[in-house]
Design an enzyme around this catalytic site. Structure first.
Site, PDB file in Angstrom:
ATOM      1  N   HIS B  57      81.889  73.046 104.618  1.00  0.00           N
ATOM      2  CA  HIS B  57      81.215  73.858 103.620  1.00  0.00           C
ATOM      3  C   HIS B  57      82.066  74.850 102.828  1.00  0.00           C
ATOM      4  O   HIS B  57      81.726  75.671 102.410  1.00  0.00           O
ATOM      5  CB  HIS B  57      80.315  74.786 104.443  1.00  0.00           C
ATOM      6  CG  HIS B  57      79.262  73.905 105.317  1.00  0.00           C
ATOM      7  ND1 HIS B  57      78.633  73.048 104.567  1.00  0.00           N
ATOM      8  CD2 HIS B  57      79.123  73.969 106.630  1.00  0.00           C
ATOM      9  CE1 HIS B  57      77.587  72.456 105.684  1.00  0.00           C
ATOM     10  NE2 HIS B  57      78.100  72.993 106.873  1.00  0.00           N
ATOM     11  N   HIS B 219      73.394  70.108 105.246  1.00  0.00           N
ATOM     12  CA  HIS B 219      74.023  69.196 106.051  1.00  0.00           C
ATOM     13  C   HIS B 219      73.385  67.849 105.697  1.00  0.00           C
ATOM     14  O   HIS B 219      73.236  66.816 106.548  1.00  0.00           O
ATOM     15  CB  HIS B 219      73.914  69.231 107.432  1.00  0.00           C
ATOM     16  CG  HIS B 219      74.462  70.629 108.140  1.00  0.00           C
ATOM     17  ND1 HIS B 219      73.609  71.787 108.169  1.00  0.00           N
ATOM     18  CD2 HIS B 219      75.575  71.198 108.316  1.00  0.00           C
ATOM     19  CE1 HIS B 219      74.347  72.956 108.405  1.00  0.00           C
ATOM     20  NE2 HIS B 219      75.627  72.555 108.552  1.00  0.00           N
TER      21      HIS B 219
END
Lengths: 343, 343
Positions: B57, B219
């Protein structure tokens, strides 16, 4: 076309309108033309630096307009040069009597239009000088340096020339430093996927699964070779020797490194690449002054990266270390200090 | 798999090694574990802030460790929580006796491991408090706020809590401000393509051509709906009312806006989106305090973006305006001043 846009023909103007709305204290436009972008705060007496070029490369080119960097940018359509008139309008808006440096990438359209703008500026008694970025070693051999394209390495020229101008140096000195930095900067990129020009709507070319294009330009210009996609370390070992072969390091020199994501490549991968770059440089006894890692010159959603090396002596390090503050690039002064874990 | 990596199993450790090599003056690791990342400079007497979460991320989570932001981060594998032991090691390294705020996203694995670390820290006489980011309105209805995932909006909590801790506020106050910011922050994202976990090697799902996934998590968690891909303005009109429905603005309030690219989406598009967001907010009489536009919480090469709104009063604006300096996020103080072209 997996893009968040409205009418493709409005892509650039709407992007620019969004930028002015987001950064009203830092940027404005002149001549009622959103393509004529200037820093909201102009410092009197300073050499002005103007860039320009096609859209589709954010933060290049306009993203470097701001404190400690550039004074204005003429913005073209996607992958198209701005017009001479737009360049001239920006030039008039930022000239403070100390002269204007034109600093842009080595592309035919930009050369023609900046050239015309320079002639027109002369009629207005504005002195201009031109330095081009031509750092892409994948675009022509060293003996045809004049044919080389400008890619991400122009960041170093912006940074050095911008800091020099901010310190009040004269036009000749700012030109000298921009040229010195350009001569010391070499770049090479690798792409795994193409990008899509909004008004075209489909990729202009493709890169097959398992293939990488070495030396591809930021508009998708063909590179040196199409090769089998390789591990990150092997890709580094493919690029780095080509760059180092063109740079001779004297005692006291170190290197500034720019690892530039072309659009879709995650920052994780840029750091995986840097890990090996750092080791290879260390093996050769070349010290890294500083590394910039992120997106500095993109090709919209292209997957890939470019590596730029700038050989720096104490003079260039001094300018690279100065703070800068634009809507797209912010840097505090780089200072020496304690280190973290041993490397 | 169009990635620049070596062995997929080395993805996270090599990425971390690259980060430490690139930023030796700002970051280091403890306990001989590269997953235990702390700021190289620790300020004595200050409340410490520790975050953590899965990799994939960037710049989330570790990218916000630095001056004016966080003190440490426990780094997990791709999309996996770090271990309680790693969190504890970071906690011990950054505690300066003023207590530690755990500030992380609302995910089961992280909740369990931070909870265990908090219990273990108590044995070492370290006071911890926990605040979670749960800003994703696409992940659960408002009445199940406790089930909401944390996404890019945690940036605002990092910024406010980090500035408060840097000013020397006590743990209770830092907790109050992190909670206040969290309650005022709402996010929603849209994705057009999935991402690929290196060790899996292929996308876990697909988004068909011409389809957009509204509310998708970082995700790849399913969103609110799969809908026909729409123009940028229409996408804004789909998201913005959902966020505004959960935020009540009092006189004197304004809004901080975060437009976050999920990985492959060019910054051009984020600004095209902001253009319409700004107009819609203006129509409703909501003033924008500041907009952050770029990549703040990605899902590797996912195409998409998220929009976060944080309702800010004078207190929150004061903390958001403070400077910050990390390897991944640098901000000069935000000051009011002259504006550019009329908007």
């Amino acid at each position: 076309m997996k893009k968040f846009i409205n009418q493709p023909s409005d892509y650039v103007t709407e992007m620019l309108e969004g930028i002015y709305l987001a950064h009203p204290r830092q940027l404005r436009y002149v001549n009622d033309d959103v393509h004529c972008l200037v820093a909201a705060r102009q410092v009197s007496g300073k050499v002005a630096i103007v860039t320009g070029g096609g859209s589709g490369h954010l933060p290049l080119f306009l993203g470097y307009v701001g404190e400690g960097m550039l004074d204005g940018c003429a913005v073209g359509d996607v992958f198209q040069s701005p017009s001479a008139e737009q360049i001239l309008n920006v030039t008039k808006a930022v000239d403070r009597g100390a002269g204007v440096l034109y600093l842009f990438g080595n592309y035919t359209g930009d050369l023609i239009n900046f050239g015309m703008a320079a002639e027109l500026a002369e009629f207005d008694d504005i002195t201009t000088r031109t330095v081009v970025g031509a750092d892409d070693v994948g675009s022509a051999p060293a003996e045809r340096h004049d044919k080389r394209r400008g890619v991400a390495g122009i960041f170093f020229q912006y940074k050095v020339a911008g800091a020099a101008a901010a310190q009040g140096l004269a036009l000749d000195e700012v030109v000298r430093l921009a040229e010195k930095t350009g001569a010391a900067t070499k770049s090479l990129g690798v792409a795994l996927t193409p990008c899509i020009i909004p008004e075209v709507g489909k990729p202009a070319f493709s890169v097959a699964e398992g293939v990488m294009e070495v030396g591809m330009g930021i508009h998708g210009e063909p590179g040196i070779a199409q090769e089998a996609q390789a591990d990150a370390n092997i890709v580094v070992d493919r690029l780095l020797p080509i760059l180092l072969a063109e740079l001779t390091f004297a005692p006291g020199d170190s290197v500034a490194v720019l690892i530039n994501g072309l659009g879709a490549t995650p920052q994780d991968e840029l750091y995986i690449l840097y890990r090996h770059i750092h080791r290879r440089l260390a093996e050769q006894g070349i010290q890294v002054f500083h590394v910039w890692c992120g997106e500095f010159a993109t090709a919209m959603e292209m997957t890939g990266f470019s590596l730029s090396l700038c050989r720096v002596d104490a003079e260039l390090r001094g300018y690279l270390a100065q703070p800068a503050h634009t809507p797209f690039f912010t840097q505090f002064a780089i200072t020496e200090g304690e280190h973290g874990n041993p490397s």
